[in-house]
Design a protein around this motif. Sequence first.
Motif, PDB file in Angstrom:
ATOM      1  N   PHE A 132       0.859  -1.190   0.000  1.00  0.00           N
ATOM      2  CA  PHE A 132       0.000   0.000   0.000  1.00  0.00           C
ATOM      3  C   PHE A 132       0.893   1.238   0.000  1.00  0.00           C
ATOM      4  CE2 PHE A 132      -2.929   3.020   2.190  1.00  0.00           C
ATOM      5  CZ  PHE A 132      -4.010   2.918   1.336  1.00  0.00           C
ATOM      6  N   LYS A 133       0.656   2.162  -0.904  1.00  0.00           N
ATOM      7  CA  LYS A 133       1.609   3.241  -1.166  1.00  0.00           C
ATOM      8  C   LYS A 133       1.242   4.573  -0.518  1.00  0.00           C
ATOM      9  CE  LYS A 133       2.895   1.185  -5.597  1.00  0.00           C
ATOM     10  NZ  LYS A 133       4.113   0.580  -5.044  1.00  0.00           N
ATOM     11  N   TYR A 134       0.325   4.560   0.446  1.00  0.00           N
ATOM     12  CA  TYR A 134      -0.139   5.823   1.029  1.00  0.00           C
ATOM     13  C   TYR A 134       0.044   5.818   2.547  1.00  0.00           C
ATOM     14  CZ  TYR A 134      -2.359   5.583  -3.534  1.00  0.00           C
ATOM     15  OH  TYR A 134      -2.592   5.437  -4.876  1.00  0.00           O
ATOM     16  N   ASN A 135       0.570   6.914   3.077  1.00  0.00           N
ATOM     17  CA  ASN A 135       0.798   7.000   4.517  1.00  0.00           C
ATOM     18  C   ASN A 135      -0.498   7.235   5.286  1.00  0.00           C
ATOM     19  OD1 ASN A 135       3.546   6.776   4.045  1.00  0.00           O
ATOM     20  ND2 ASN A 135       3.907   8.982   4.127  1.00  0.00           N
ATOM     21  N   LEU A 136      -0.585   6.653   6.480  1.00  0.00           N
ATOM     22  CA  LEU A 136      -1.684   6.879   7.415  1.00  0.00           C
ATOM     23  C   LEU A 136      -1.059   7.219   8.773  1.00  0.00           C
ATOM     24  CD1 LEU A 136      -3.835   3.733   6.517  1.00  0.00           C
ATOM     25  CD2 LEU A 136      -3.987   6.022   5.518  1.00  0.00           C
ATOM     26  N   THR A 137      -1.161   8.463   9.175  1.00  0.00           N
ATOM     27  CA  THR A 137      -0.569   8.908  10.430  1.00  0.00           C
ATOM     28  C   THR A 137      -1.587   8.779  11.551  1.00  0.00           C
ATOM     29  OG1 THR A 137       0.797  10.491   9.215  1.00  0.00           O
ATOM     30  CG2 THR A 137       0.624  10.791  11.595  1.00  0.00           C
ATOM     31  N   ALA A 138      -1.199   8.104  12.621  1.00  0.00           N
ATOM     32  CA  ALA A 138      -2.129   7.814  13.724  1.00  0.00           C
ATOM     33  C   ALA A 138      -1.873   8.731  14.913  1.00  0.00           C
ATOM     34  CB  ALA A 138      -1.989   6.355  14.154  1.00  0.00           C
ATOM     35  N   TRP A 139      -2.951   9.106  15.575  1.00  0.00           N
ATOM     36  CA  TRP A 139      -2.897   9.965  16.758  1.00  0.00           C
ATOM     37  C   TRP A 139      -3.800   9.394  17.840  1.00  0.00           C
ATOM     38  CZ3 TRP A 139       0.392  14.107  16.492  1.00  0.00           C
ATOM     39  CH2 TRP A 139       0.860  14.438  15.218  1.00  0.00           C
ATOM     40  N   THR A 140      -3.319   9.450  19.075  1.00  0.00           N
ATOM     41  CA  THR A 140      -4.118   9.048  20.230  1.00  0.00           C
ATOM     42  C   THR A 140      -4.656  10.296  20.921  1.00  0.00           C
ATOM     43  OG1 THR A 140      -2.765   7.070  20.597  1.00  0.00           O
ATOM     44  CG2 THR A 140      -4.069   7.862  22.455  1.00  0.00           C
ATOM     45  N   HIS A 141      -5.937  10.324  21.197  1.00  0.00           N
ATOM     46  CA  HIS A 141      -6.524  11.479  21.877  1.00  0.00           C
ATOM     47  C   HIS A 141      -6.150  11.434  23.358  1.00  0.00           C
ATOM     48  CE1 HIS A 141      -9.753  12.616  18.739  1.00  0.00           C
ATOM     49  NE2 HIS A 141      -8.814  11.882  18.158  1.00  0.00           N
ATOM     50  N   GLU A 142      -5.406  12.427  23.793  1.00  0.00           N
ATOM     51  CA  GLU A 142      -4.933  12.482  25.172  1.00  0.00           C
ATOM     52  C   GLU A 142      -5.911  13.201  26.085  1.00  0.00           C
ATOM     53  OE1 GLU A 142      -2.388  11.047  26.425  1.00  0.00           O
ATOM     54  OE2 GLU A 142      -1.262  10.409  24.648  1.00  0.00           O
ATOM     55  N   THR A 143      -6.661  14.152  25.555  1.00  0.00           N
ATOM     56  CA  THR A 143      -7.673  14.875  26.331  1.00  0.00           C
ATOM     57  C   THR A 143      -8.958  14.931  25.512  1.00  0.00           C
ATOM     58  OG1 THR A 143      -7.111  17.079  25.471  1.00  0.00           O
ATOM     59  CG2 THR A 143      -5.871  16.301  27.399  1.00  0.00           C
ATOM     60  N   GLY A 144     -10.022  15.388  26.139  1.00  0.00           N
ATOM     61  CA  GLY A 144     -11.307  15.412  25.445  1.00  0.00           C
ATOM     62  C   GLY A 144     -11.885  14.014  25.367  1.00  0.00           C
ATOM     63  N   ASP A 145     -12.207  13.574  24.160  1.00  0.00           N
ATOM     64  CA  ASP A 145     -12.795  12.251  23.944  1.00  0.00           C
ATOM     65  C   ASP A 145     -11.674  11.201  23.932  1.00  0.00           C
ATOM     66  OD1 ASP A 145     -14.437  10.165  23.418  1.00  0.00           O
ATOM     67  OD2 ASP A 145     -14.915  10.753  21.362  1.00  0.00           O
ATOM     68  N   THR A 146     -11.216  10.817  25.137  1.00  0.00           N
ATOM     69  CA  THR A 146     -10.137   9.830  25.226  1.00  0.00           C
ATOM     70  C   THR A 146     -10.654   8.450  24.811  1.00  0.00           C
ATOM     71  OG1 THR A 146     -10.607   9.506  27.571  1.00  0.00           O
ATOM     72  CG2 THR A 146      -8.897  11.103  27.001  1.00  0.00           C
ATOM     73  N   TYR A 147      -9.757   7.484  24.706  1.00  0.00           N
ATOM     74  CA  TYR A 147     -10.052   6.177  24.114  1.00  0.00           C
ATOM     75  C   TYR A 147     -10.498   6.341  22.659  1.00  0.00           C
ATOM     76  CZ  TYR A 147      -9.806   4.627  28.942  1.00  0.00           C
ATOM     77  OH  TYR A 147      -9.381   4.399  30.218  1.00  0.00           O
ATOM     78  N   SER A 148      -9.913   7.366  22.016  1.00  0.00           N
ATOM     79  CA  SER A 148     -10.161   7.601  20.596  1.00  0.00           C
ATOM     80  C   SER A 148      -8.837   7.677  19.857  1.00  0.00           C
ATOM     81  CB  SER A 148     -10.938   8.912  20.394  1.00  0.00           C
ATOM     82  OG  SER A 148     -12.238   8.818  20.914  1.00  0.00           O
ATOM     83  N   TYR A 149      -8.872   7.286  18.591  1.00  0.00           N
ATOM     84  CA  TYR A 149      -7.686   7.263  17.756  1.00  0.00           C
ATOM     85  C   TYR A 149      -8.021   7.929  16.431  1.00  0.00           C
ATOM     86  CZ  TYR A 149      -6.441   3.615  21.109  1.00  0.00           C
ATOM     87  OH  TYR A 149      -6.198   2.919  22.271  1.00  0.00           O
ATOM     88  N   SER A 150      -7.133   8.793  15.987  1.00  0.00           N
ATOM     89  CA  SER A 150      -7.332   9.475  14.719  1.00  0.00           C
ATOM     90  C   SER A 150      -6.275   9.030  13.719  1.00  0.00           C
ATOM     91  CB  SER A 150      -7.246  10.987  14.905  1.00  0.00           C
ATOM     92  OG  SER A 150      -8.331  11.458  15.654  1.00  0.00           O
ATOM     93  N   TYR A 151      -6.694   8.893  12.475  1.00  0.00           N
ATOM     94  CA  TYR A 151      -5.793   8.504  11.388  1.00  0.00           C
ATOM     95  C   TYR A 151      -5.956   9.490  10.235  1.00  0.00           C
ATOM     96  CZ  TYR A 151      -6.006   4.096  13.973  1.00  0.00           C
ATOM     97  OH  TYR A 151      -5.983   3.140  14.963  1.00  0.00           O
ATOM     98  N   VAL A 152      -4.854   9.911   9.641  1.00  0.00           N
ATOM     99  CA  VAL A 152      -4.903  10.946   8.619  1.00  0.00           C
ATOM    100  C   VAL A 152      -4.019  10.567   7.437  1.00  0.00           C
ATOM    101  CG1 VAL A 152      -3.912  13.239   8.209  1.00  0.00           C
ATOM    102  CG2 VAL A 152      -5.583  12.926   9.986  1.00  0.00           C
ATOM    103  N   THR A 153      -4.546  10.758   6.247  1.00  0.00           N
ATOM    104  CA  THR A 153      -3.742  10.539   5.048  1.00  0.00           C
ATOM    105  C   THR A 153      -2.862  11.756   4.794  1.00  0.00           C
ATOM    106  OG1 THR A 153      -5.297  11.567   3.521  1.00  0.00           O
ATOM    107  CG2 THR A 153      -5.664   9.233   4.036  1.00  0.00           C
ATOM    108  N   ASP A 154      -1.887  11.600   3.925  1.00  0.00           N
ATOM    109  CA  ASP A 154      -1.165  12.758   3.420  1.00  0.00           C
ATOM    110  C   ASP A 154      -2.117  13.592   2.562  1.00  0.00           C
ATOM    111  OD1 ASP A 154       1.150  11.936   4.635  1.00  0.00           O
ATOM    112  OD2 ASP A 154       2.049  11.099   2.814  1.00  0.00           O
TER     113      ASP A 154
END
Length: 257
Positions: free
Chosen positions: A61-83
């Motif tokens: 797969f040739k596309y990056n997916l950058t992952a983020w963990t929510h530290e405050t606010g809606d915790t137990y959430s994970y965000s993923y972002v393409t380039d």
Amino acid sequence: MKNSTIRLALALAFALACGSAQAADNVRVTRDFTDTVTPAEQQAYVAGSKAFNQCLRQHDFKYNLTAWTHETGDTYSYSYVTDPVPWATFDAMDAAVKACLPVIGSQVNPHLKGESSAFMQAMPELSHRYGQKTAPPPLIEVTYFTLKPGHQAVETFMAAAKKIAAAAAKSNRPHEYQIVRLLDAGDGAPDFLLVIPSRNWADLGTEPDPDVWKMVESVYGKSDAVAIRQSINDAVAKQSSHVDSYNAGLSYIAAGK
């Protein structure tokens, strides 16, 4: 993750925090997904997400997916972002990910409490970048702006943000930030996001000196600074902020990138 898309996230990613190329005839957008997971499902969710990344790697797969963990606010959430990419790239991305959709369906989706997705368009004229980065920052502060109804609020907000960005550039401000506009984000989603990167918690908790309004005042004068600040207040219906941390373990970086 839903059956037809990759799970990314509304935390906002490094691709947006550091800016993206954009021209009137060549718009770049980012796809963002946010997964919400109950505490009891965390371990299984993480294992499933890693299995999904392994599948992507096996299929080159040739596309990056950058992952983020929510530290405050809606915790137990994970965000993923393409380039940031042209719109047409998402057709190719959807086709390329099909081989790994069964992994999402069997090892990720069963552990989700919910998810959201949106496209985000970088707004370089409203943003201020100071230098270039080669790696995601450890932390990002993400502020949601929901505007009052009507095009007037959008135009007012963008005009004020553009003036602030111009002042930051003129004063050679060392504090960078990115503003993006949400597209097709669904009911209740904010209209704009402000993303500020930080090196660590101490950096995040340190107020810039001068603060943004003192900086604006130094460029435009006190009366204009007050007017710009008031115009933003008049355009915004509500705003909120949260902090995300970069999650290297759940990020997917394509080979050769």
